[in-house]
Design an enzyme around this catalytic site. Sequence first.
Site, mmCIF file in Angstrom:
data_model
loop_
_atom_site.group_PDB
_atom_site.id
_atom_site.type_symbol
_atom_site.label_atom_id
_atom_site.label_comp_id
_atom_site.label_asym_id
_atom_site.label_seq_id
_atom_site.Cartn_x
_atom_site.Cartn_y
_atom_site.Cartn_z
ATOM 1 N N CYS A 184 14.455 -2.474 15.508
ATOM 2 C CA CYS A 184 14.691 -1.354 16.198
ATOM 3 C C CYS A 184 16.070 -1.417 16.863
ATOM 4 C CB CYS A 184 13.654 -1.500 17.469
ATOM 5 S SG CYS A 184 13.764 0.033 18.710
ATOM 6 N N ARG A 199 0.909 -1.215 0.075
ATOM 7 C CA ARG A 199 0.012 0.062 0.001
ATOM 8 C C ARG A 199 1.059 1.321 0.055
ATOM 9 N NH1 ARG A 199 -4.082 -1.368 4.853
ATOM 10 N NH2 ARG A 199 -4.792 0.937 4.214
ATOM 11 N N GLY A 242 -16.550 10.743 2.840
ATOM 12 C CA GLY A 242 -15.882 9.615 2.492
ATOM 13 C C GLY A 242 -15.848 8.305 3.184
ATOM 14 N N THR A 243 -16.744 8.440 3.926
ATOM 15 C CA THR A 243 -16.640 7.152 5.121
ATOM 16 C C THR A 243 -17.934 6.451 5.071
ATOM 17 O OG1 THR A 243 -16.022 6.442 7.332
ATOM 18 C CG2 THR A 243 -17.223 8.571 7.352
ATOM 19 N N CYS A 291 16.824 -1.328 19.920
ATOM 20 C CA CYS A 291 16.742 -2.298 20.928
ATOM 21 C C CYS A 291 16.874 -3.734 20.651
ATOM 22 C CB CYS A 291 15.513 -2.081 21.938
ATOM 23 S SG CYS A 291 13.986 -2.835 21.297
ATOM 24 N N CYS A 307 9.815 -1.791 22.758
ATOM 25 C CA CYS A 307 9.990 -0.405 23.476
ATOM 26 C C CYS A 307 9.339 0.790 23.155
ATOM 27 C CB CYS A 307 11.568 0.063 23.374
ATOM 28 S SG CYS A 307 12.144 0.568 21.920
ATOM 29 N N GLU A 331 -22.311 7.509 -1.995
ATOM 30 C CA GLU A 331 -23.488 6.429 -1.592
ATOM 31 C C GLU A 331 -24.110 6.717 -0.227
ATOM 32 O OE1 GLU A 331 -20.874 2.826 -3.616
ATOM 33 O OE2 GLU A 331 -21.320 2.760 -1.467
ATOM 34 N N HIS A 384 -6.339 6.440 13.299
ATOM 35 C CA HIS A 384 -5.966 5.086 13.151
ATOM 36 C C HIS A 384 -4.657 5.040 12.734
ATOM 37 C CE1 HIS A 384 -10.353 3.929 11.730
ATOM 38 N NE2 HIS A 384 -10.279 4.143 13.056
ATOM 39 N N ASN A 405 -7.956 8.132 7.797
ATOM 40 C CA ASN A 405 -7.090 7.564 6.744
ATOM 41 C C ASN A 405 -5.537 7.532 7.359
ATOM 42 O OD1 ASN A 405 -9.276 7.448 4.986
ATOM 43 N ND2 ASN A 405 -8.871 9.515 4.162
HETATM 44 C C1 BV8 Z 1 -11.334 -0.964 18.713
HETATM 45 C C2 BV8 Z 1 -6.069 1.038 9.698
HETATM 46 C C3 BV8 Z 1 -11.695 -1.631 20.850
HETATM 47 C C4 BV8 Z 1 -5.580 -0.514 9.291
HETATM 48 C C5 BV8 Z 1 -8.592 0.889 10.165
HETATM 49 C C6 BV8 Z 1 -18.937 -5.303 16.268
HETATM 50 C C7 BV8 Z 1 -19.588 -4.185 16.325
HETATM 51 C C8 BV8 Z 1 -18.991 -2.868 16.400
HETATM 52 C C9 BV8 Z 1 -17.650 -2.712 16.621
HETATM 53 C C10 BV8 Z 1 -16.887 -4.038 16.312
HETATM 54 C C11 BV8 Z 1 -17.421 -5.155 16.347
HETATM 55 N N1 BV8 Z 1 -16.475 -6.061 16.023
HETATM 56 C C12 BV8 Z 1 -15.137 -5.547 16.234
HETATM 57 C C13 BV8 Z 1 -15.482 -3.950 16.612
HETATM 58 C C14 BV8 Z 1 -14.535 -3.171 16.596
HETATM 59 C C15 BV8 Z 1 -13.943 -2.663 15.528
HETATM 60 C C16 BV8 Z 1 -15.130 -2.121 14.255
HETATM 61 O O1 BV8 Z 1 -15.556 -1.240 14.317
HETATM 62 N N2 BV8 Z 1 -15.172 -3.174 13.566
HETATM 63 C C17 BV8 Z 1 -16.313 -2.948 12.487
HETATM 64 C C18 BV8 Z 1 -15.773 -3.263 10.960
HETATM 65 C C19 BV8 Z 1 -17.618 -3.766 12.708
HETATM 66 N N3 BV8 Z 1 -13.128 -1.451 15.544
HETATM 67 C C20 BV8 Z 1 -11.755 -1.770 16.136
HETATM 68 O O2 BV8 Z 1 -11.207 -2.838 16.306
HETATM 69 C C21 BV8 Z 1 -10.999 -0.383 16.549
HETATM 70 N N4 BV8 Z 1 -10.652 -0.611 17.747
HETATM 71 O O3 BV8 Z 1 -12.569 -0.991 18.840
HETATM 72 O O4 BV8 Z 1 -10.846 -1.260 20.006
HETATM 73 C C22 BV8 Z 1 -10.875 -2.072 22.104
HETATM 74 C C23 BV8 Z 1 -11.600 -1.958 23.441
HETATM 75 C C24 BV8 Z 1 -10.839 -2.531 24.341
HETATM 76 C C25 BV8 Z 1 -9.457 -3.202 24.188
HETATM 77 C C26 BV8 Z 1 -8.935 -3.493 22.872
HETATM 78 C C27 BV8 Z 1 -9.749 -2.866 21.929
HETATM 79 C C28 BV8 Z 1 -10.008 -0.080 15.651
HETATM 80 C C29 BV8 Z 1 -10.599 0.250 14.271
HETATM 81 C C30 BV8 Z 1 -9.421 0.648 13.359
HETATM 82 C C31 BV8 Z 1 -8.979 -0.370 12.211
HETATM 83 N N5 BV8 Z 1 -8.178 0.161 11.447
HETATM 84 N N6 BV8 Z 1 -7.433 1.102 9.392
HETATM 85 C C32 BV8 Z 1 -5.618 -0.334 7.725
HETATM 86 O O5 BV8 Z 1 -5.875 0.676 7.283
HETATM 87 O O6 BV8 Z 1 -5.239 -1.275 7.361
HETATM 88 S S1 BV8 Z 1 -10.084 0.685 9.580
HETATM 89 C C33 BV8 Z 1 -10.099 0.867 8.273
HETATM 90 O O7 BV8 Z 1 -11.643 0.991 7.931
HETATM 91 C C34 BV8 Z 1 -9.268 2.270 7.769
HETATM 92 O O8 BV8 Z 1 -8.853 3.193 8.761
HETATM 93 C C35 BV8 Z 1 -10.690 3.139 7.170
HETATM 94 O O9 BV8 Z 1 -10.655 4.443 7.158
HETATM 95 C C36 BV8 Z 1 -11.698 2.650 8.025
HETATM 96 C C37 BV8 Z 1 -13.008 2.901 7.825
HETATM 97 O O10 BV8 Z 1 -13.464 2.802 6.427
HETATM 98 P P1 BV8 Z 1 -13.788 4.000 5.527
HETATM 99 O O11 BV8 Z 1 -12.588 5.092 5.743
HETATM 100 O O12 BV8 Z 1 -15.081 4.468 5.887
HETATM 101 O O13 BV8 Z 1 -13.439 3.495 4.194
HETATM 102 P P2 BV8 Z 1 -14.585 2.820 3.281
HETATM 103 O O14 BV8 Z 1 -13.917 2.126 2.008
HETATM 104 O O15 BV8 Z 1 -15.267 1.925 4.315
HETATM 105 O O16 BV8 Z 1 -15.533 3.726 2.824
HETATM 106 C C38 BV8 Z 1 -15.409 4.609 1.687
HETATM 107 C C39 BV8 Z 1 -16.672 5.622 1.570
HETATM 108 O O17 BV8 Z 1 -16.123 6.465 0.551
HETATM 109 C C40 BV8 Z 1 -17.658 4.749 0.791
HETATM 110 O O18 BV8 Z 1 -18.959 5.209 1.678
HETATM 111 C C41 BV8 Z 1 -17.878 5.420 -0.502
HETATM 112 O O19 BV8 Z 1 -19.022 5.506 -0.952
HETATM 113 C C42 BV8 Z 1 -17.167 6.779 -0.314
HETATM 114 N N7 BV8 Z 1 -16.588 7.258 -1.536
HETATM 115 C C43 BV8 Z 1 -15.897 6.725 -2.413
HETATM 116 N N8 BV8 Z 1 -15.591 7.529 -3.499
HETATM 117 C C44 BV8 Z 1 -15.537 8.624 -2.713
HETATM 118 C C45 BV8 Z 1 -16.371 8.612 -1.666
HETATM 119 N N9 BV8 Z 1 -16.804 9.579 -0.884
HETATM 120 C C46 BV8 Z 1 -16.472 10.911 -1.517
HETATM 121 N N10 BV8 Z 1 -15.939 10.931 -2.372
HETATM 122 C C47 BV8 Z 1 -15.351 10.293 -3.180
HETATM 123 N N11 BV8 Z 1 -14.800 10.253 -4.153
HETATM 124 ZN ZN ZN Z 2 12.703 -0.918 20.371
#
Ligand code: BV8
Ligand code: ZN
Length: 261
Positions: free
Chosen positions: A171, A93, A210-211, A173, A153, A238, A142, A125
């Site tokens: 690292c 990526r 865009g989310t 370390c 570390c 969308e 994120h 992002n």
């Molecule tokens: C946490 C980095 C807690 C990595 C990312 C069940 C229910 C609810 C929640 C959960 C569940 N099971 C698990 C969870 C928690 C989970 C979660 O939410 N899961 C979801 C999927 C159900 N969340 C987590 O794990 C988070 N941590 O909750 O920790 C915790 C508590 C205690 C102890 C420990 C932990 C961490 C979440 C972060 C994950 N990392 N990214 C990587 O990038 O590889 S998330 C990943 O999705 C990206 O960061 C991205 O940004 C994010 C969201 O996606 P979007 O940005 O919305 O992108 P997407 O493609 O989905 O949509 C694009 C949109 O743009 C569309 O709508 C499209 O129509 C539109 N679009 C397209 N073109 C355009 C446009 N809009 C405008 N203009 C255009 N031209």
């Molecule tokens: Zn280290």
Amino acid sequence: MKEEYSFWCRGSPNVEAFREQDMSEIQMVKDALATAKRVAALTGAGISAESGVPTFRGGGGTAVWKGMRFDQISSSEMVKADLPAVWEWFDYRRGVLRECEPNPAHFAIAKWQEQFESLALVTQNIDGLHRAAGSRDVIEVHGNIHRSRCISCGALYQMDRDTVPHNPDVCGCGSKVRPDVVLFGEMLPEGAYEKGAEAAASCDVFFTIGTSALVYPAAMLPEIAKRSGALLVEVNPEETPLTAICDASLRGKAGEILPSL
Ligand code: BV8
Ligand code: ZN
């Protein structure tokens, strides 16, 4: 002239179509911005789509990597199970990102920083394109794909975007480094969510741009803004789960809509 600008200036068909469809809603948003003091925005992968960065969902697909859904490869389990595979995914990526520049949507938001008393920008992002467009104090909930972190570390290593593959791999370390990105199942950076929630609770206008609003806790922020009395504006071609509670849903591309605001 940069490709996307000539596209915008030419009055592309999308822009024409968009103009009839949303003039009343876009006028409402413009009127609100004319008097707004505090503006906040949550951005997702869609704001970088016009820069050439693939999104994760939308358009009916889900990003996959070697047969794994991206939320499987981008997970805390995979860092423990197969860190080289995680780096292969992130270095791939980062390679794609080398060709990607900020688009008019990123530049429009960077300009908002000068136009309003306060502008809070929360991004899901990890591509760094908001900073590249000149936005300051970006709340990267994120993490950032151009930073890595020691798994022991916690030392941080900032890479420039041409350092592909990542470097260093080990690292000082002696432990391995991993992407300094919040993976599924991992906590957000200390204080990031709280800062975003505070901005959402105190703004006049909140943009969700865009989310797909599926990932928590980031997707909570627009709901907090709405509950706190902000005007909630969605910018997305969308519908999303937030559409129902939005005061305005501007159906179109961020790179066309934001500069017109
Ligand atoms: C946490 C980095 C807690 C990595 C990312 C069940 C229910 C609810 C929640 C959960 C569940 N099971 C698990 C969870 C928690 C989970 C979660 O939410 N899961 C979801 C999927 C159900 N969340 C987590 O794990 C988070 N941590 O909750 O920790 C915790 C508590 C205690 C102890 C420990 C932990 C961490 C979440 C972060 C994950 N990392 N990214 C990587 O990038 O590889 S998330 C990943 O999705 C990206 O960061 C991205 O940004 C994010 C969201 O996606 P979007 O940005 O919305 O992108 P997407 O493609 O989905 O949509 C694009 C949109 O743009 C569309 O709508 C499209 O129509 C539109 N679009 C397209 N073109 C355009 C446009 N809009 C405008 N203009 C255009 N031209
Ligand atoms: Zn280290």
